[in-house]
Motif scaffolding. Structure first.
Motif, PDB file in Angstrom:
ATOM      1  N   ALA A   1       4.739  -2.460 -19.784  1.00 29.56           N
ATOM      2  CA  ALA A   1       5.216  -3.821 -20.036  1.00 29.56           C
ATOM      3  C   ALA A   1       4.334  -4.849 -19.330  1.00 29.56           C
ATOM      4  CB  ALA A   1       6.665  -3.960 -19.583  1.00 29.56           C
ATOM      5  N   GLY A   2       3.933  -4.529 -18.092  1.00 31.40           N
ATOM      6  CA  GLY A   2       3.044  -5.432 -17.360  1.00 31.40           C
ATOM      7  C   GLY A   2       1.688  -5.545 -18.030  1.00 31.40           C
ATOM      8  N   LEU A   3       1.205  -4.420 -18.539  1.00 36.16           N
ATOM      9  CA  LEU A   3      -0.072  -4.420 -19.251  1.00 36.16           C
ATOM     10  C   LEU A   3       0.029  -5.269 -20.519  1.00 36.16           C
ATOM     11  CD1 LEU A   3      -2.867  -2.936 -18.960  1.00 36.16           C
ATOM     12  CD2 LEU A   3      -1.979  -1.268 -20.582  1.00 36.16           C
ATOM     13  N   TYR A   4       1.163  -5.196 -21.180  1.00 34.22           N
ATOM     14  CA  TYR A   4       1.382  -5.979 -22.406  1.00 34.22           C
ATOM     15  C   TYR A   4       1.380  -7.477 -22.101  1.00 34.22           C
ATOM     16  CZ  TYR A   4       3.558  -7.538 -26.761  1.00 34.22           C
ATOM     17  OH  TYR A   4       3.827  -8.173 -27.946  1.00 34.22           O
ATOM     18  N   ARG A   5       2.074  -7.861 -21.035  1.00 32.54           N
ATOM     19  CA  ARG A   5       2.127  -9.286 -20.672  1.00 32.54           C
ATOM     20  C   ARG A   5       0.730  -9.806 -20.320  1.00 32.54           C
ATOM     21  NH1 ARG A   5       6.835  -7.412 -18.018  1.00 32.54           N
ATOM     22  NH2 ARG A   5       5.690  -7.283 -16.039  1.00 32.54           N
ATOM     23  N   GLU A   6      -0.020  -9.018 -19.555  1.00 30.09           N
ATOM     24  CA  GLU A   6      -1.366  -9.432 -19.166  1.00 30.09           C
ATOM     25  C   GLU A   6      -2.273  -9.540 -20.386  1.00 30.09           C
ATOM     26  OE1 GLU A   6      -4.599 -10.246 -16.396  1.00 30.09           O
ATOM     27  OE2 GLU A   6      -2.425 -10.525 -16.461  1.00 30.09           O
TER      28      GLU A   6
ATOM     29  N   SER B   1       0.821  -1.217   0.000  1.00 27.85           N
ATOM     30  CA  SER B   1       0.000   0.000   0.000  1.00 27.85           C
ATOM     31  C   SER B   1       0.850   1.260   0.000  1.00 27.85           C
ATOM     32  CB  SER B   1      -0.922   0.016   1.221  1.00 27.85           C
ATOM     33  OG  SER B   1      -0.162   0.035   2.416  1.00 27.85           O
ATOM     34  N   ARG B   2       0.271   2.314  -0.574  1.00 26.33           N
ATOM     35  CA  ARG B   2       0.824   3.671  -0.484  1.00 26.33           C
ATOM     36  C   ARG B   2      -0.300   4.605  -0.074  1.00 26.33           C
ATOM     37  NH1 ARG B   2       3.938   5.615  -5.778  1.00 26.33           N
ATOM     38  NH2 ARG B   2       2.121   4.733  -6.816  1.00 26.33           N
TER      39      ARG B   2
ATOM     40  N   TYR C   1      -2.667   0.393  -4.108  1.00 25.01           N
ATOM     41  CA  TYR C   1      -1.842  -0.792  -3.897  1.00 25.01           C
ATOM     42  C   TYR C   1      -1.050  -1.083  -5.158  1.00 25.01           C
ATOM     43  CZ  TYR C   1      -4.302  -1.567   0.448  1.00 25.01           C
ATOM     44  OH  TYR C   1      -4.799  -1.415   1.717  1.00 25.01           O
ATOM     45  N   ILE C   2       0.232  -1.281  -4.978  1.00 26.53           N
ATOM     46  CA  ILE C   2       1.145  -1.514  -6.092  1.00 26.53           C
ATOM     47  C   ILE C   2       1.774  -2.895  -5.942  1.00 26.53           C
ATOM     48  CG2 ILE C   2       1.661   0.896  -6.581  1.00 26.53           C
ATOM     49  CD1 ILE C   2       4.008   0.725  -4.718  1.00 26.53           C
ATOM     50  N   SER C   3       2.212  -3.454  -7.067  1.00 27.13           N
ATOM     51  CA  SER C   3       2.671  -4.839  -7.053  1.00 27.13           C
ATOM     52  C   SER C   3       4.141  -4.985  -6.669  1.00 27.13           C
ATOM     53  CB  SER C   3       2.446  -5.482  -8.430  1.00 27.13           C
ATOM     54  OG  SER C   3       3.108  -4.737  -9.431  1.00 27.13           O
ATOM     55  N   SER C   4       4.752  -3.928  -6.193  1.00 25.40           N
ATOM     56  CA  SER C   4       6.105  -4.046  -5.648  1.00 25.40           C
ATOM     57  C   SER C   4       6.219  -3.088  -4.472  1.00 25.40           C
ATOM     58  CB  SER C   4       7.169  -3.723  -6.701  1.00 25.40           C
ATOM     59  OG  SER C   4       7.065  -2.388  -7.124  1.00 25.40           O
ATOM     60  N   LYS C   5       7.056  -3.434  -3.553  1.00 27.29           N
ATOM     61  CA  LYS C   5       7.163  -2.637  -2.328  1.00 27.29           C
ATOM     62  C   LYS C   5       7.691  -1.242  -2.619  1.00 27.29           C
ATOM     63  CE  LYS C   5       6.927  -2.384   2.208  1.00 27.29           C
ATOM     64  NZ  LYS C   5       5.650  -2.555   2.932  1.00 27.29           N
ATOM     65  N   THR C   6       8.694  -1.143  -3.455  1.00 29.30           N
ATOM     66  CA  THR C   6       9.280   0.165  -3.777  1.00 29.30           C
ATOM     67  C   THR C   6       9.394   0.298  -5.290  1.00 29.30           C
ATOM     68  OG1 THR C   6      11.487  -0.803  -3.523  1.00 29.30           O
ATOM     69  CG2 THR C   6      10.580   0.362  -1.627  1.00 29.30           C
ATOM     70  N   PRO C   7       8.373   0.817  -5.954  1.00 28.06           N
ATOM     71  CA  PRO C   7       8.417   0.933  -7.420  1.00 28.06           C
ATOM     72  C   PRO C   7       9.507   1.898  -7.865  1.00 28.06           C
ATOM     73  CG  PRO C   7       6.606   2.210  -6.531  1.00 28.06           C
ATOM     74  CD  PRO C   7       7.164   1.427  -5.386  1.00 28.06           C
ATOM     75  N   ASN C   8      10.115   1.602  -8.982  1.00 27.34           N
ATOM     76  CA  ASN C   8      11.113   2.487  -9.566  1.00 27.34           C
ATOM     77  C   ASN C   8      10.370   3.589 -10.311  1.00 27.34           C
ATOM     78  OD1 ASN C   8      13.046   3.735 -11.268  1.00 27.34           O
ATOM     79  ND2 ASN C   8      14.353   1.918 -11.105  1.00 27.34           N
ATOM     80  N   LEU C   9      10.286   4.768  -9.709  1.00 30.69           N
ATOM     81  CA  LEU C   9       9.472   5.834 -10.279  1.00 30.69           C
ATOM     82  C   LEU C   9      10.044   6.374 -11.585  1.00 30.69           C
ATOM     83  CD1 LEU C   9       8.377   7.780  -7.073  1.00 30.69           C
ATOM     84  CD2 LEU C   9       7.176   5.984  -8.321  1.00 30.69           C
TER      85      LEU C   9
END
Length: 688
Positions: free
Chosen positions: A264-269, A197-198, A247-255
């Motif tokens: 890229a995640g949208l493409y894979r999904e 969460s953020r 809520y994000i899928s990694s603890k510390t996203p690379n902004l």
């Protein structure tokens, strides 16, 4: 996302008693009754002594539920304060519901009157560019000057990403928002996905979020003034104190790589969920047999997905709620094709799979909802681009489609997704494109008809309203799921609200589900005393639907929020007025047309018909842009005041044996100014 959704507030309100929240009413500080004016703003008629909002999130199974607990105490100083709080209203976000509510009015002698739960009702509020939103409301019991008002309520719903914007019509000595999200949770998918969460606060001024020992985040506002309820304002997240939980899928996203990784995640999904099959390819081949032209081929696929696949979210009442619960979940486009139904995402992925099978390059794309957020790339949160559409390469350019909304024509987007930046799914690059919106002339409502006025001043006739583009979207959004009689009753109510004493009958609605055609509504209209009869003269205002409307942007003080109209639009009225035999046009005051290049146009033409008691009337108003800086409100005040003046002209017919040429006069009124032209220059997207 589907265009139209029916949200109903379910008031599971507990019996209103001292134990509704598990405890008795706490005693209030009696010194509050000795105050004679507001601590925050002496000129205000009421203020909150305190206002607390506690937001908690927790898991139910593997789904997140959000509950917000509200508690407030307000003091009334004068009649203006009574008027502001005599009916308490609070907006309810989509998917949320009131589950507990209690309220009381406290008298200076210590006695109090509690709210009768039967007096709680559902209403609508106009909020920002979203338009009307659902709200709960109730009359505060026995409210008088000198009283205190205390309210407690609990709102719950299944929500993960959550935002709360603070709106208050009266000042507040102390406002606190305490947010307690889950630190993290895991969705049992294949493979499992973990989210963290953020919590972010916006527009809190110098106040900083305070991390509490129990894991919650506290936001405070001390001595905050009332917030003007400005019409046509940008989404509250840009102008009001707002708390965002996502809520994000990694603890510390690379902004620095946030949107690249998101794309890229949208493409894979998208690749995973839009896989084709031999059966699907065979269907595409059958559907496109003999059709060579690219656009025609893509349109056949689109029309099939929208018309032949039953959208379980927006199905025009085809399935009952019980039947929907029994429908099987589709795991891939082939199952959607075979079963002939699917949820909005299923339909979009089927469209992608069929388009790719036909030789097109089709990808998923993410776009913002302009009712909630004006997107910039600096706003790096998942909900910033929460809606999904489909991008297809056609003729060397990316074109955008939304087959998940079954009432959108081919190539048209919901207006809240149009004229926005979109993120194209891509395995390697960050690719932002931009959707285009419809011009004003293509988002129009045009009214027409032949209307008669008799010697008593009564108006009769049949009115035809034709809505296209975004105007048709709005109509379908409101009416497509309604039973026929309820839809007709809404049309009666809407017309009566615009024209007092109007009687509407014999209503017809056409093309509601024929999405390529304008929606056409027709009805018989009767308005007694529409015209004024004075001796041998009949005097009336031809602007049937505008004559009772007040000009907007009047009386605003210094505006806080920038101005956002939903979309460019055109309104046009074309009527013929027929008067009794023996009357002739005596005098005509012609309104002054005006135009401000690229912003607004107004024109009105009217003329008598030689040898007949008849008037031809043609009024047109177009707004070409929809986003303006706050300082433009003073200019819009002038503009709409002018429009209101021009709409109030009157024509006179006189009973006479011999026809005369009508005297034509020109109304003097303010003209568009260079200030308006300056204020209407291209406004960049608002920074978040």
């Amino acid at each position: 996302m589907p265009l139209f959704r029916t949200y109903r507030l379910v008031f599971c309100i507990a019996m209103i008693s001292a134990s509704a929240f598990g405890s008795n009413w706490d005693p209030v500080d009696q010194s509050e009754f000795s105050r004679s004016r507001s601590v925050v703003d002496e000129g205000e008629g009421a203020e909150f002594v305190f206002r607390t909002i506690d937001i908690n999130q927790f898991l139910v199974g593997w789904r997140l539920e959000t509950e917000s607990r509200h508690h407030l105490l307000a003091r009334i100083f004068n009649e203006d304060g009574v008027n502001k709080l005599k009916v308490f209203k609070h907006p309810i976000q989509h998917g949320m519901r009131i589950v507990k509510l209690e309220a009381r009015t406290i008298k200076p002698d210590g006695n109090y009157i509690e709210l009768d739960p039967d007096n709680v009702y559902e209403t609508e509020l106009v909020r920002s560019s979203r338009g009307k939103v659902k709200a709960m409301a109730f009359p505060v019991p026995a409210l008088e000057v000198g009283d205190l008002v205390e309210v407690k309520f609990l709102i719950k719903g299944m929500r993960a990403n959550f935002s709360y914007s603070l709106n208050q019509s009266i000042p507040s000595r102390s406002t606190t928002i305490d947010v307690r999200p889950l630190d993290s949770f895991t969705v049992p998918s294949n493979p499992p996905v973990s989210y963290a969460s953020r919590v972010v606060g916006l527009n809190f001024g110098d106040g900083e979020a305070k991390q509490q020992k129990d894991g919650s985040v506290l936001f405070e506002l001390i001595n905050s003034k009332a917030m003007p309820d400005e019409d046509f304002r940008v989404p509250d997240i840009h102008s009001r104190p707002s708390v965002i939980v996502d809520y994000i899928s990694s603890k510390t996203p690379n902004l620095t790589r946030y949107w690249k990784e998101t794309g890229a995640g949208l493409y894979r999904e998208s690749k995973r969920r839009s896989k084709g099959s031999r059966k699907l390819e065979s269907k595409v081949k059958e559907l496109l047999s003999g059709v060579k032209e690219e656009r025609a081929r893509l349109r056949l696929i689109y029309d099939f997905c929208v018309s032949d696949i039953r959208n379980t979210y927006s199905d025009f009442g085809y399935y009952t709620d019980t039947e929907k619960e029994k429908l099987r979940r589709n795991d891939n486009p082939s199952e959607t094709l075979e079963r002939g139904y699917g949820n909005p995402s299923d339909v979009s992925y089927l469209f992608i799979a069929m388009a790719n099978a036909a030789g097109f390059e089709a990808r998923l794309a993410s776009v913002s909802d302009r009712r909630d957020l004006l997107f910039t790339r600096q706003f790096k949160y998942p909900f910033a681009l929460k809606d999904e559409i489909v991008a297809v390469s056609l003729g060397g350019d990316w074109r955008f489609f939304d087959p998940s909304s079954p009432i959108l024509p081919f190539g048209e987007l919901n207006w809240w997704n149009a004229d926005s930046s979109i993120l194209l799914s891509d395995p390697k690059e960050e690719i932002f494109l931009r959707t285009s919106g419809l011009p004003a002339k293509e988002s129009s409502t045009q009214r027409s008809g032949e209307l008669s006025i008799d010697s008593s001043g009564k108006l009769r006739g049949r009115v035809v309203e034709s809505s296209a583009g975004c105007e048709a979207q709005e109509f379908r959004n409101e009416f497509a799921d309604l039973p026929e009689e309820e839809a007709k009753e809404r049309i009666r109510s809407r017309t009566a609200a615009a024209i007092s004493r109007a009687v509407v009958s014999n209503i017809s609605i056409e093309n509601l589900k024929t999405i390529e055609e304008p929606v056409v509504v027709s009805y018989d209209l009767e308005v007694p005393d529409f015209a004024t009869v004075v001796g041998d003269r009949i005097i009336f205002q031809p602007v049937v639907f505008q004559k009772e409307r007040e000009a907007i942007f009047q009386g605003e003080e210094e505006r806080v929020a920038d101005i956002l109209f939903p979309y460019p639009r055109m309104k046009r009225d074309q009527f013929s007025f027929i008067l009794p035999d023996g009357y002739e046009l005596e005098e005509l005051q012609r309104p002054e047309s005006f135009s401000i290049d690229g912003v607004v146009d107004f024109s009105c033409e009217l003329h008598g018909v030689e040898g007949a008691a008849r008037l031809e009337f043609d009024r047109s108003y177009s707004l070409h842009r929809n986003l303006f800086k706050a300082k433009a409100n003073t200019i819009f005040s002038m503009l709409f005041s002018k429009l209101n003046v021009e709409d109030r002209y009157a024509v006179t017919f006189r009973r006479s044996a011999s026809a005369q040429h009508p005297r034509i006069g020109y109304r003097s009124s303010i003209s568009p100014t260079k200030d308006l032209e300056t204020a209407s220059k291209k406004t960049p997207p608002l920074a978040s």
